[in-house]
Design a protein around this motif. Sequence first.
Motif, PDB file in Angstrom:
ATOM      1  N   ILE A  70      14.949 -11.705 -13.305  1.00 55.84           N
ATOM      2  CA  ILE A  70      13.493 -11.749 -13.801  1.00 55.84           C
ATOM      3  C   ILE A  70      13.379 -10.367 -14.622  1.00 55.84           C
ATOM      4  O   ILE A  70      12.642 -10.544 -15.883  1.00 55.84           O
ATOM      5  CB  ILE A  70      12.480 -11.595 -12.774  1.00 55.84           C
ATOM      6  N   LEU A  71      13.699  -9.408 -14.295  1.00 53.12           N
ATOM      7  CA  LEU A  71      13.613  -7.946 -14.902  1.00 53.12           C
ATOM      8  C   LEU A  71      14.365  -8.080 -16.258  1.00 53.12           C
ATOM      9  O   LEU A  71      13.918  -7.891 -17.284  1.00 53.12           O
ATOM     10  CB  LEU A  71      14.331  -6.985 -14.179  1.00 53.12           C
ATOM     11  N   ARG A  83      11.074  -0.300 -16.455  1.00 53.35           N
ATOM     12  CA  ARG A  83      10.746   0.512 -15.462  1.00 53.35           C
ATOM     13  C   ARG A  83       9.993  -0.015 -14.398  1.00 53.35           C
ATOM     14  O   ARG A  83       8.733  -0.735 -14.806  1.00 53.35           O
ATOM     15  CB  ARG A  83       9.881   1.616 -16.049  1.00 53.35           C
ATOM     16  N   LEU A  84      10.353  -0.136 -13.201  1.00 55.83           N
ATOM     17  CA  LEU A  84       9.754  -0.751 -12.115  1.00 55.83           C
ATOM     18  C   LEU A  84       9.201   0.093 -10.957  1.00 55.83           C
ATOM     19  O   LEU A  84      10.146   0.780 -10.508  1.00 55.83           O
ATOM     20  CB  LEU A  84      10.974  -1.865 -11.734  1.00 55.83           C
ATOM     21  N   ALA A  85       7.977   0.055 -10.902  1.00 57.16           N
ATOM     22  CA  ALA A  85       7.425   1.074  -9.736  1.00 57.16           C
ATOM     23  C   ALA A  85       7.555   0.010  -8.393  1.00 57.16           C
ATOM     24  O   ALA A  85       7.324  -1.204  -8.257  1.00 57.16           O
ATOM     25  CB  ALA A  85       5.891   1.072  -9.857  1.00 57.16           C
ATOM     26  N   LEU A  86       7.875   0.711  -7.460  1.00 50.85           N
ATOM     27  CA  LEU A  86       8.091   0.285  -5.952  1.00 50.85           C
ATOM     28  C   LEU A  86       8.055   1.175  -4.736  1.00 50.85           C
ATOM     29  O   LEU A  86       8.213   2.213  -5.266  1.00 50.85           O
ATOM     30  CB  LEU A  86       9.501  -0.613  -5.796  1.00 50.85           C
ATOM     31  N   GLY A  87       7.971   0.577  -3.805  1.00 52.17           N
ATOM     32  CA  GLY A  87       7.959   1.701  -2.450  1.00 52.17           C
ATOM     33  C   GLY A  87       9.409   1.985  -2.064  1.00 52.17           C
ATOM     34  O   GLY A  87      10.281   1.810  -2.793  1.00 52.17           O
ATOM     35  N   ASN A  88       9.330   2.466  -0.838  1.00 51.61           N
ATOM     36  CA  ASN A  88      10.715   3.333  -0.338  1.00 51.61           C
ATOM     37  C   ASN A  88      11.160   2.576   1.049  1.00 51.61           C
ATOM     38  O   ASN A  88      12.139   2.313   1.224  1.00 51.61           O
ATOM     39  CB  ASN A  88      10.589   4.550  -0.160  1.00 51.61           C
ATOM     40  N   GLU A  89      10.106   2.322   2.075  1.00 47.10           N
ATOM     41  CA  GLU A  89      10.388   2.250   3.471  1.00 47.10           C
ATOM     42  C   GLU A  89      10.114   0.606   3.619  1.00 47.10           C
ATOM     43  O   GLU A  89      11.001   0.174   4.410  1.00 47.10           O
ATOM     44  CB  GLU A  89       9.127   2.819   4.283  1.00 47.10           C
ATOM     45  N   HIS A  90       9.751  -0.257   2.873  1.00 45.65           N
ATOM     46  CA  HIS A  90       9.661  -1.556   3.249  1.00 45.65           C
ATOM     47  C   HIS A  90      10.891  -2.380   2.997  1.00 45.65           C
ATOM     48  O   HIS A  90      11.577  -1.806   1.997  1.00 45.65           O
ATOM     49  CB  HIS A  90       8.338  -2.401   2.431  1.00 45.65           C
ATOM     50  N   GLU A 135      22.465   0.198 -10.119  1.00 46.18           N
ATOM     51  CA  GLU A 135      23.426   0.192 -11.260  1.00 46.18           C
ATOM     52  C   GLU A 135      22.942  -0.920 -12.221  1.00 46.18           C
ATOM     53  O   GLU A 135      23.900  -1.027 -13.063  1.00 46.18           O
ATOM     54  CB  GLU A 135      24.778  -0.175 -10.577  1.00 46.18           C
ATOM     55  N   ALA A 136      21.674  -1.354 -12.219  1.00 47.51           N
ATOM     56  CA  ALA A 136      21.418  -2.256 -13.006  1.00 47.51           C
ATOM     57  C   ALA A 136      20.624  -1.896 -14.418  1.00 47.51           C
ATOM     58  O   ALA A 136      20.271  -2.458 -15.339  1.00 47.51           O
ATOM     59  CB  ALA A 136      20.123  -3.171 -12.287  1.00 47.51           C
ATOM     60  N   GLY A 137      20.579  -0.487 -14.444  1.00 48.00           N
ATOM     61  CA  GLY A 137      20.131   0.113 -15.808  1.00 48.00           C
ATOM     62  C   GLY A 137      18.439   0.068 -15.853  1.00 48.00           C
ATOM     63  O   GLY A 137      17.907   0.195 -16.923  1.00 48.00           O
ATOM     64  N   VAL A 138      17.938  -0.246 -14.701  1.00 46.51           N
ATOM     65  CA  VAL A 138      16.307  -0.343 -14.566  1.00 46.51           C
ATOM     66  C   VAL A 138      16.034   1.190 -14.012  1.00 46.51           C
ATOM     67  O   VAL A 138      16.377   1.620 -12.829  1.00 46.51           O
ATOM     68  CB  VAL A 138      16.021  -1.310 -13.871  1.00 46.51           C
ATOM     69  N   GLU A 139      15.017   1.739 -14.547  1.00 45.46           N
ATOM     70  CA  GLU A 139      14.517   2.914 -13.976  1.00 45.46           C
ATOM     71  C   GLU A 139      13.394   2.665 -12.754  1.00 45.46           C
ATOM     72  O   GLU A 139      12.514   1.867 -13.061  1.00 45.46           O
ATOM     73  CB  GLU A 139      13.580   3.920 -14.917  1.00 45.46           C
ATOM     74  N   LEU A 140      13.672   3.112 -11.471  1.00 46.58           N
ATOM     75  CA  LEU A 140      13.124   2.663 -10.322  1.00 46.58           C
ATOM     76  C   LEU A 140      12.006   3.914  -9.905  1.00 46.58           C
ATOM     77  O   LEU A 140      12.473   5.101  -9.911  1.00 46.58           O
ATOM     78  CB  LEU A 140      13.976   2.791  -9.255  1.00 46.58           C
ATOM     79  N   VAL A 141      10.801   3.631 -10.262  1.00 49.90           N
ATOM     80  CA  VAL A 141       9.753   4.554 -10.226  1.00 49.90           C
ATOM     81  C   VAL A 141       9.167   4.695  -8.793  1.00 49.90           C
ATOM     82  O   VAL A 141       8.585   3.659  -8.408  1.00 49.90           O
ATOM     83  CB  VAL A 141       8.554   4.396 -11.268  1.00 49.90           C
ATOM     84  N   ASP A 142       9.072   5.860  -8.409  1.00 55.17           N
ATOM     85  CA  ASP A 142       8.571   5.950  -6.923  1.00 55.17           C
ATOM     86  C   ASP A 142       6.948   5.775  -6.856  1.00 55.17           C
ATOM     87  O   ASP A 142       6.425   6.574  -7.437  1.00 55.17           O
ATOM     88  CB  ASP A 142       9.089   7.312  -6.607  1.00 55.17           C
ATOM     89  N   ALA A 143       6.633   4.999  -6.283  1.00 52.23           N
ATOM     90  CA  ALA A 143       5.177   4.684  -6.153  1.00 52.23           C
ATOM     91  C   ALA A 143       4.555   5.659  -5.060  1.00 52.23           C
ATOM     92  O   ALA A 143       3.237   5.792  -4.910  1.00 52.23           O
ATOM     93  CB  ALA A 143       4.823   3.322  -5.934  1.00 52.23           C
ATOM     94  N   VAL A 144       5.364   6.040  -4.263  1.00 54.39           N
ATOM     95  CA  VAL A 144       4.473   7.087  -3.172  1.00 54.39           C
ATOM     96  C   VAL A 144       4.515   8.508  -3.497  1.00 54.39           C
ATOM     97  O   VAL A 144       5.460   9.353  -3.569  1.00 54.39           O
ATOM     98  CB  VAL A 144       5.526   6.873  -1.914  1.00 54.39           C
ATOM     99  N   ARG A 145       3.483   8.635  -4.343  1.00 54.36           N
ATOM    100  CA  ARG A 145       2.953   9.924  -5.055  1.00 54.36           C
ATOM    101  C   ARG A 145       1.903  10.254  -4.968  1.00 54.36           C
ATOM    102  O   ARG A 145       0.774   9.291  -5.061  1.00 54.36           O
ATOM    103  CB  ARG A 145       3.880  10.092  -6.535  1.00 54.36           C
ATOM    104  N   GLU A 146       1.217  11.486  -5.248  1.00 55.82           N
ATOM    105  CA  GLU A 146      -0.259  11.578  -5.362  1.00 55.82           C
ATOM    106  C   GLU A 146      -0.611  10.947  -6.605  1.00 55.82           C
ATOM    107  O   GLU A 146      -0.023  11.251  -7.676  1.00 55.82           O
ATOM    108  CB  GLU A 146      -0.421  13.244  -5.251  1.00 55.82           C
ATOM    109  N   ILE A 147      -1.804  10.387  -6.527  1.00 59.76           N
ATOM    110  CA  ILE A 147      -2.044   9.796  -7.597  1.00 59.76           C
ATOM    111  C   ILE A 147      -2.544  10.383  -8.919  1.00 59.76           C
ATOM    112  O   ILE A 147      -2.183  10.089 -10.263  1.00 59.76           O
ATOM    113  CB  ILE A 147      -3.548   8.800  -7.402  1.00 59.76           C
ATOM    114  N   GLU A 148      -2.879  11.761  -8.620  1.00 51.57           N
ATOM    115  CA  GLU A 148      -2.859  12.805  -9.928  1.00 51.57           C
ATOM    116  C   GLU A 148      -1.667  13.114 -10.541  1.00 51.57           C
ATOM    117  O   GLU A 148      -1.609  13.509 -11.711  1.00 51.57           O
ATOM    118  CB  GLU A 148      -3.715  13.879  -9.473  1.00 51.57           C
ATOM    119  N   ASP A 149      -0.567  12.933 -10.035  1.00 52.06           N
ATOM    120  CA  ASP A 149       0.579  13.193 -10.332  1.00 52.06           C
ATOM    121  C   ASP A 149       1.423  12.190 -11.374  1.00 52.06           C
ATOM    122  O   ASP A 149       2.274  12.486 -12.153  1.00 52.06           O
ATOM    123  CB  ASP A 149       1.759  13.612  -9.260  1.00 52.06           C
TER     124      ASP A 149
END
Length: 220
Positions: A69-70, A77-84, A96-110
């Motif tokens: 799909i990607l 750039r794919l945003a997703l969580g960490n723990e689930h 190793e897929a060449g997709v940047e995994l964006v960490d969604a668990v951050r302060e919204i202001e950041d």
Amino acid sequence: MSARDTILQRLRTRTDGAIPVPECDFSVMTGRGWSHEERLARFEQLITSVHAKVVHAQRSNWTQALADILKEKSIQRLALGNEHPVAREARAALAEAGVELVDAVREIEDWQREQFERVDAGLTSTGGAIAETGSLWLWPTPDEPRRLSLVPSIHIAVLDSDAMDETFFDVIETRGWAGAMPTNALLVSGPSKTADIEQTLAYGVHGPKELVVIVRHADA
């Protein structure tokens, strides 16, 4: 004595006893009697009728379906969580897929501007689905905040095929929401859509333009 007080006083001094509580009949809201296959078919028919896409995959190789799909949609750039588990499996498979995994668990202001301007898609798990309306239900957590499904232009949702209830009433009953109502439950029935006064339907105005549902089936 005001009119309100007069009415309340009359209710309190009823001579024929307390007003009985009527019996509640919820039968109209449940008991459809659909088989597992019928639930899946109805869900897919309804959710695809409003421009969502459903992809079927085995439980053991669903991340390959995600990777396809990607690639198909040129998602960089794919945003997703960490723990689930869904997020953990996706991160491992896409390392190793060449997709940047964006960490969604951050302060919204950041990363407020980043998520609106640079994130291509958001990946979430789901609590289950509702066959009667063709809807997903999500229960956001700090690890999977609701903005994952509401902000990126593409929302990719992972649904286990055995988490399919007939009606919304069944979801509430079987999950015990009366005793532990989620504070932030979401019902998703397709991409974001709205209509103007002329009833012209437009997609993606206030949220994702696309919804892709990966339905995971148990391995044979």
